[in-house]
Design a protein around this motif. Structure first.
Motif, PDB file in Angstrom:
ATOM      1  N   PRO A 286       0.843  -1.182   0.000  1.00 33.14           N
ATOM      2  CA  PRO A 286       0.000   0.000   0.000  1.00 33.14           C
ATOM      3  C   PRO A 286       0.890   1.247   0.000  1.00 33.14           C
ATOM      4  CG  PRO A 286      -0.333  -1.306   1.992  1.00 33.14           C
ATOM      5  CD  PRO A 286       0.743  -1.973   1.219  1.00 33.14           C
TER       6      PRO A 286
ATOM      7  N   ASP B 225       0.007   7.308  -1.102  1.00 33.23           N
ATOM      8  CA  ASP B 225      -1.116   8.048  -1.679  1.00 33.23           C
ATOM      9  C   ASP B 225      -2.392   7.216  -1.699  1.00 33.23           C
ATOM     10  OD1 ASP B 225      -0.493   6.199  -3.554  1.00 33.23           O
ATOM     11  OD2 ASP B 225      -0.186   7.604  -5.217  1.00 33.23           O
TER      12      ASP B 225
ATOM     13  N   SER C  27      -2.782   4.346  -3.123  1.00 28.00           N
ATOM     14  CA  SER C  27      -2.821   3.391  -4.228  1.00 28.00           C
ATOM     15  C   SER C  27      -2.099   2.110  -3.810  1.00 28.00           C
ATOM     16  CB  SER C  27      -2.152   3.990  -5.472  1.00 28.00           C
ATOM     17  OG  SER C  27      -0.767   4.164  -5.249  1.00 28.00           O
ATOM     18  N   LEU C  28      -2.159   1.119  -4.681  1.00 22.10           N
ATOM     19  CA  LEU C  28      -1.543  -0.159  -4.384  1.00 22.10           C
ATOM     20  C   LEU C  28      -0.249  -0.264  -5.188  1.00 22.10           C
ATOM     21  CD1 LEU C  28      -2.453  -2.597  -2.626  1.00 22.10           C
ATOM     22  CD2 LEU C  28      -3.138  -3.683  -4.756  1.00 22.10           C
TER      23      LEU C  28
ATOM     24  N   ASN D 171       2.902  -1.725  -6.808  1.00 20.02           N
ATOM     25  CA  ASN D 171       3.298  -3.091  -7.163  1.00 20.02           C
ATOM     26  C   ASN D 171       4.333  -3.051  -8.268  1.00 20.02           C
ATOM     27  OD1 ASN D 171       1.611  -3.668  -9.902  1.00 20.02           O
ATOM     28  ND2 ASN D 171       0.366  -2.485  -8.474  1.00 20.02           N
ATOM     29  N   ASP D 172       5.261  -3.969  -8.196  1.00 16.25           N
ATOM     30  CA  ASP D 172       6.325  -3.991  -9.196  1.00 16.25           C
ATOM     31  C   ASP D 172       7.012  -5.353  -9.185  1.00 16.25           C
ATOM     32  OD1 ASP D 172       7.821  -3.008 -11.243  1.00 16.25           O
ATOM     33  OD2 ASP D 172       8.511  -1.224 -10.172  1.00 16.25           O
ATOM     34  N   LEU D 173       7.772  -5.589 -10.260  1.00 15.08           N
ATOM     35  CA  LEU D 173       8.521  -6.839 -10.372  1.00 15.08           C
ATOM     36  C   LEU D 173       9.947  -6.625  -9.887  1.00 15.08           C
ATOM     37  CD1 LEU D 173       7.470  -8.118 -13.903  1.00 15.08           C
ATOM     38  CD2 LEU D 173       6.839  -9.084 -11.685  1.00 15.08           C
TER      39      LEU D 173
ATOM     40  N   ARG E 197      -3.752  -3.784   3.568  1.00 17.54           N
ATOM     41  CA  ARG E 197      -4.676  -3.367   2.536  1.00 17.54           C
ATOM     42  C   ARG E 197      -4.583  -4.303   1.342  1.00 17.54           C
ATOM     43  NH1 ARG E 197      -3.924   1.307  -0.421  1.00 17.54           N
ATOM     44  NH2 ARG E 197      -2.235   1.847   0.942  1.00 17.54           N
ATOM     45  N   LEU E 198      -5.673  -4.705   0.863  1.00 13.28           N
ATOM     46  CA  LEU E 198      -5.683  -5.663  -0.226  1.00 13.28           C
ATOM     47  C   LEU E 198      -6.837  -5.404  -1.139  1.00 13.28           C
ATOM     48  CD1 LEU E 198      -5.325  -8.887   1.738  1.00 13.28           C
ATOM     49  CD2 LEU E 198      -3.620  -7.772   0.374  1.00 13.28           C
ATOM     50  N   LEU E 199      -6.688  -6.025  -2.262  1.00 13.55           N
ATOM     51  CA  LEU E 199      -7.804  -5.971  -3.188  1.00 13.55           C
ATOM     52  C   LEU E 199      -8.610  -7.226  -2.978  1.00 13.55           C
ATOM     53  CD1 LEU E 199      -6.300  -4.844  -6.517  1.00 13.55           C
ATOM     54  CD2 LEU E 199      -8.162  -3.807  -5.279  1.00 13.55           C
TER      55      LEU E 199
ATOM     56  N   ARG F 285      -9.124   9.177  -1.392  1.00 11.33           N
ATOM     57  CA  ARG F 285      -9.215   8.795  -2.791  1.00 11.33           C
ATOM     58  C   ARG F 285     -10.564   8.174  -3.072  1.00 11.33           C
ATOM     59  NH1 ARG F 285      -6.453   3.600  -4.253  1.00 11.33           N
ATOM     60  NH2 ARG F 285      -5.581   4.846  -5.935  1.00 11.33           N
TER      61      ARG F 285
ATOM     62  N   LYS G  75      -4.366   4.869 -12.165  1.00  6.99           N
ATOM     63  CA  LYS G  75      -3.205   4.214 -11.550  1.00  6.99           C
ATOM     64  C   LYS G  75      -3.526   2.782 -11.113  1.00  6.99           C
ATOM     65  CE  LYS G  75       0.501   4.966  -8.264  1.00  6.99           C
ATOM     66  NZ  LYS G  75       1.120   5.800  -7.272  1.00  6.99           N
ATOM     67  N   ASP G  76      -4.754   2.577 -10.677  1.00  6.60           N
ATOM     68  CA  ASP G  76      -5.125   1.249 -10.193  1.00  6.60           C
ATOM     69  C   ASP G  76      -6.047   0.509 -11.146  1.00  6.60           C
ATOM     70  OD1 ASP G  76      -3.698   1.144  -7.755  1.00  6.60           O
ATOM     71  OD2 ASP G  76      -5.126   2.544  -6.870  1.00  6.60           O
TER      72      ASP G  76
ATOM     73  N   THR H 206      -6.731  -3.464 -11.882  1.00  4.69           N
ATOM     74  CA  THR H 206      -6.423  -4.295 -10.728  1.00  4.69           C
ATOM     75  C   THR H 206      -7.681  -5.072 -10.363  1.00  4.69           C
ATOM     76  OG1 THR H 206      -4.926  -2.593  -9.977  1.00  4.69           O
ATOM     77  CG2 THR H 206      -5.551  -4.262  -8.367  1.00  4.69           C
TER      78      THR H 206
ATOM     79  N   ASN I 235      -5.141 -12.130  -6.922  1.00  5.99           N
ATOM     80  CA  ASN I 235      -5.085 -10.711  -7.204  1.00  5.99           C
ATOM     81  C   ASN I 235      -4.364 -10.532  -8.534  1.00  5.99           C
ATOM     82  OD1 ASN I 235      -5.498  -8.082  -6.560  1.00  5.99           O
ATOM     83  ND2 ASN I 235      -4.555  -8.258  -4.534  1.00  5.99           N
TER      84      ASN I 235
ATOM     85  N   LEU J  47      -2.480  -7.903 -11.039  1.00  5.19           N
ATOM     86  CA  LEU J  47      -1.841  -6.588 -11.022  1.00  5.19           C
ATOM     87  C   LEU J  47      -1.474  -6.214 -12.451  1.00  5.19           C
ATOM     88  CD1 LEU J  47       0.436  -7.573  -8.036  1.00  5.19           C
ATOM     89  CD2 LEU J  47      -1.481  -5.964  -7.896  1.00  5.19           C
TER      90      LEU J  47
ATOM     91  N   ARG K  44      -0.179  -3.599 -13.856  1.00  6.61           N
ATOM     92  CA  ARG K  44       1.075  -2.893 -14.082  1.00  6.61           C
ATOM     93  C   ARG K  44       2.221  -3.857 -14.372  1.00  6.61           C
ATOM     94  NH1 ARG K  44       5.051   0.752 -12.924  1.00  6.61           N
ATOM     95  NH2 ARG K  44       6.372  -0.048 -11.261  1.00  6.61           N
ATOM     96  N   VAL K  45       2.242  -4.970 -13.640  1.00  8.14           N
ATOM     97  CA  VAL K  45       3.302  -5.946 -13.865  1.00  8.14           C
ATOM     98  C   VAL K  45       2.769  -7.170 -14.604  1.00  8.14           C
ATOM     99  CG1 VAL K  45       4.673  -5.198 -11.905  1.00  8.14           C
ATOM    100  CG2 VAL K  45       2.931  -6.946 -11.572  1.00  8.14           C
TER     101      VAL K  45
END
Lengths: 416, 255
Positions: free
Chosen positions: A176, A179, A181-182, A184-186, B8-10, B60, B83-84, B87, B98, B100, B102-103
């Motif tokens: 988390p 800001d 948001s969640l 996440n990255d590799l 925190r999780l989705l 948010r 940004k999310d 997801t 979950n 993601l 972005r990745v």
């Protein structure tokens, strides 16, 4: 030239050499035991402090005042605007007594290989500074330290095992962000460390500080902690005070390990104060042994003492002779005990007995303790034990001396 | 103490599905509480939800689309902010995944994370992924019955059964007598202190049923913080099959 009474006392030691050697030997063993035990305890406490503060926490930490104990991600040093990091680090480095300082960012998140996911503490580190400040990176078992700015991560050994992650594997980190948001990255597993401290190995991952800040949407000036290394742990409280004064910023809290690890400070003090108990027990036992020996000796010499009394010797002289005898015994015993103790302590300091064949290392209060009996030099204890021993000998001489001056001259000489 | 792992999780499943049985002449406290409890789930549903989260450090708004089938299956996808967006979380049986974007990875979540907060909000996953009914874990009694501010209501007190594995020490719930709509629920911890409250409002017909379209959660220990969940669209019995809730669906982002 010593007084004749003192010479008589000294010579009396030689009249029954075997008894003298046994008594002095007993006292020497007591002395030696006390100093070696003190050395071992000092060594163990030292090891605990070195590992307890040296591996992760450092001896001094700098935070925002409200950061501990919750470690809320938003409570960065200097608030939302962050701090001028390079200046803060320079300030810490410049403080006399400080060996090194390193910045950190903390977060809670998930580390996943896809099929396996575990909750983790993420610590963002400056690899170069961290290596100078703590032993954390020294526990690297395979691979290498993550490169600054790269998406590389260092996993604890148990964590890597749970995730079944190998060097070079790609893993997902989710956290988390500041800001909401969640993040996440590799990341690529660049190394695996094994500190021996459960919490770390099971659930802590290390990544470059800048990378973690980006993941958490934190600006580069926003950090949670500066860890400071002070070579002498017991000097940390004073240095922390001085550093707090030098920084002059009320929104920065400087704390020594005695504040954030009070249980460790308590334990160290307790262990050290337990020497006194040992000291008292050992030498109280010795008093009876020495008194017994001297009683025997004066009883054997009762005719001689009666003769001296009959010839006009005063009680002062007799007491002096007996006390001198005891004193000489004590000094000899101290000499032998100190010599043997010093040899043992020096030996075990340089080549500590390794008990790991009997049992493995263990953690105590979050500090990994090796089963190695490395001794330290308990110099003050050498002095205190010597004082205690000589005092013991003199105290033990008082009753025999009292008996000696009460010897009835006429009756004893008459053989009645 | 080091930071605790994920706060925190989705994770989201069951939506507001109404499977209200026909009203009986003399419903018991147990029946009423169960009916309201069932208001928040159903056979199958599909909806769009806006979640406004206000915390001391950030605020948010999230737009999400939710599909559910019974209590076993659910899929949630974030539509905005960008940004999310994409997801997504899938619940199938006891498993949680979950995705993601972005990745472009899907991760499986351990069951221990079910008790964590949901999407940084003040809802817990448990609120949304209910495995059992309230009436199975709690004994229910009527604490009050009568008018409050001119509205006839019941106030129920829910006390955990001795063997129930639940987090709350007590729950109080106010329900309108006229239409069985919940007004508020208050959750107390094991020491009897108020932990959080949920207010229900914006009662309206969605998908052919009367539901509280707006839920506001306020944690008692963090004054000023809140999460508002607002249903924008809601449809029931939309004919979803278990096969809909697949990992492919989770990743592809199509309906």
């Amino acid at each position: 030239m010593a007084s004749p009474w003192v010479r008589i006392g000294w010579r009396n030691l030689g009249r029954n050499r075997r008894r003298t050697i046994l008594t002095a030997g007993g006292l020497a063993v007591g002395y030696c035991g006390v100093v070696v035990l003190a050395g071992l305890t000092d060594g163990m406490v030292g090891e605990m402090l070195r590992n307890g503060t040296g591996v992760l926490s450092g001896q001094i930490q700098i935070h925002a005042p409200d950061y501990l104990p919750e470690r809320d991600m938003h409570r960065t040093i200097g608030g939302r605007d962050g701090t001028e990091l390079s200046r803060l680090l320079e300030r810490a480095d410049a403080q006399p007594g400080v060996a090194a300082a390193a910045p950190r960012v903390y977060a809670g998140g998930l580390v996943s290989t896809g099929g396996a996911t575990i909750g983790a503490t993420l610590i963002g580190i400056d690899p170069t500074r961290e290596a100078r400040t703590t032993l954390l990176l020294g526990s690297l078992r395979e691979g290498r330290v993550p490169r600054d700015g790269a998406n590389e991560i260092l996993l604890g050994s148990e964590m890597a095992r749970t995730l079944d992650a190998q060097l070079g594997d790609e893993i997902v980190v989710v956290a988390p962000a500041a800001d909401g948001s969640l993040g996440n990255d590799l990341f690529t597993v660049s190394g695996i460390y094994h500190s021996g401290i459960g919490d770390l190995d099971v659930s802590t991952a290390l990544l470059p500080i800048g990378t973690l800040q980006r993941l958490l949407a934190l600006d580069p000036g926003r950090i949670h902690e500066v860890v400071v290394r002070v070579p002498d742990p017991w000097a940390a409280p004073g240095i922390a005070d001085a550093l707090q004064t030098a920084i002059t910023d009320p929104s920065v809290a400087v704390q020594p390990w005695t504040t954030f690890r009070p249980e460790m400070a308590d334990y160290a003090r307790l262990a050290q104060s337990s020497f006194w108990l040992v000291l008292v027990i050992v030498f109280t036992m010795a008093i009876f042994g020495v008194a017994n020996t001297l009683l025997m000796a004066t009883f054997e010499r009762r005719f001689e003492i009666a003769l001296l009394r009959a010839l006009g010797a005063g009680p002062g002289g007799l007491v002096r002779a007996i006390v001198a005898e005891a004193l000489a015994l004590g000094v000899i015993a101290t000499g032998i005990g100190a010599l043997v103790g010093l040899v043992l302590i020096t030996w075990w300091h340089h080549k500590p007995p390794d008990l790991s064949v009997f049992f493995g290392g263990f953690s105590m209060m979050g500090s990994y303790i090796r089963p190695v009996l490395r001794t330290e030099y308990p110099w003050p204890m050498f002095g205190w034990a010597a004082i205690a021993l000589i005092l013991t000998a003199v105290l033990a001489a008082l009753y025999p001396a009292y008996r000696a001056i009460r010897t009835p001259a006429a009756e004893t000489l008459a053989g009645r | 103490m080091l930071p605790r792992a994920p706060s925190r999780l989705l994770v989201l499943t069951a939506s507001l599905a109404v499977a209200a049985p026909p009203a009986q002449a003399q419903p018991s406290a147990r029946d009423i509480v169960d009916r309201v409890d069932q208001l928040l789930r159903g056979r199958s549903s599909q909806g769009r939800v806006t979640m406004e989260i206000v915390t001391a450090d950030w605020s948010r708004s999230l737009d999400m689309e939710i599909w559910s089938l019974g209590t076993e299956y659910a899929l949630v996808r974030v539509l905005a902010p960008r940004k999310d967006a994409g997801t997504a979380t899938l619940k199938a049986g006891n498993d949680l995944w979950n995705y993601l974007p972005r990745v472009d990875r899907t991760i499986k979540l351990p069951p221990s994370l079910m008790s964590a907060a949901w999407m940084g909000s003040h809802f817990t996953n448990d609120d949304l992924v209910k495995e059992s009914r309230l009436i199975e874990d709690y004994d229910i009694s009527i604490g009050f019955s009568g008018d409050r501010d001119g509205v006839a209501v019941w106030e129920f007190v829910l006390t955990p059964k001795p063997e129930a594995a639940v987090v709350w020490g007590r729950i109080e719930e106010q329900i309108r007598q006229a239409d069985d709509m919940p007004v508020w629920a208050r959750y107390y911890d094991e020491r009897g202190a108020l932990a959080r409250s949920i207010a229900f409002s914006d009662f309206r017909r969605m998908g052919g049923r009367l539901v509280p379209a707006r839920m506001t959660v306020e944690p008692a220990d963090k004054p000023g913080e809140s999460t508002v969940l607002q249903y924008q669209e809601l449809a029931f019995d939309v004919g979803l099959e278990p096969s809909f809730f697949s990992l492919q669906r989770l990743q592809r982002g199509e309906r």
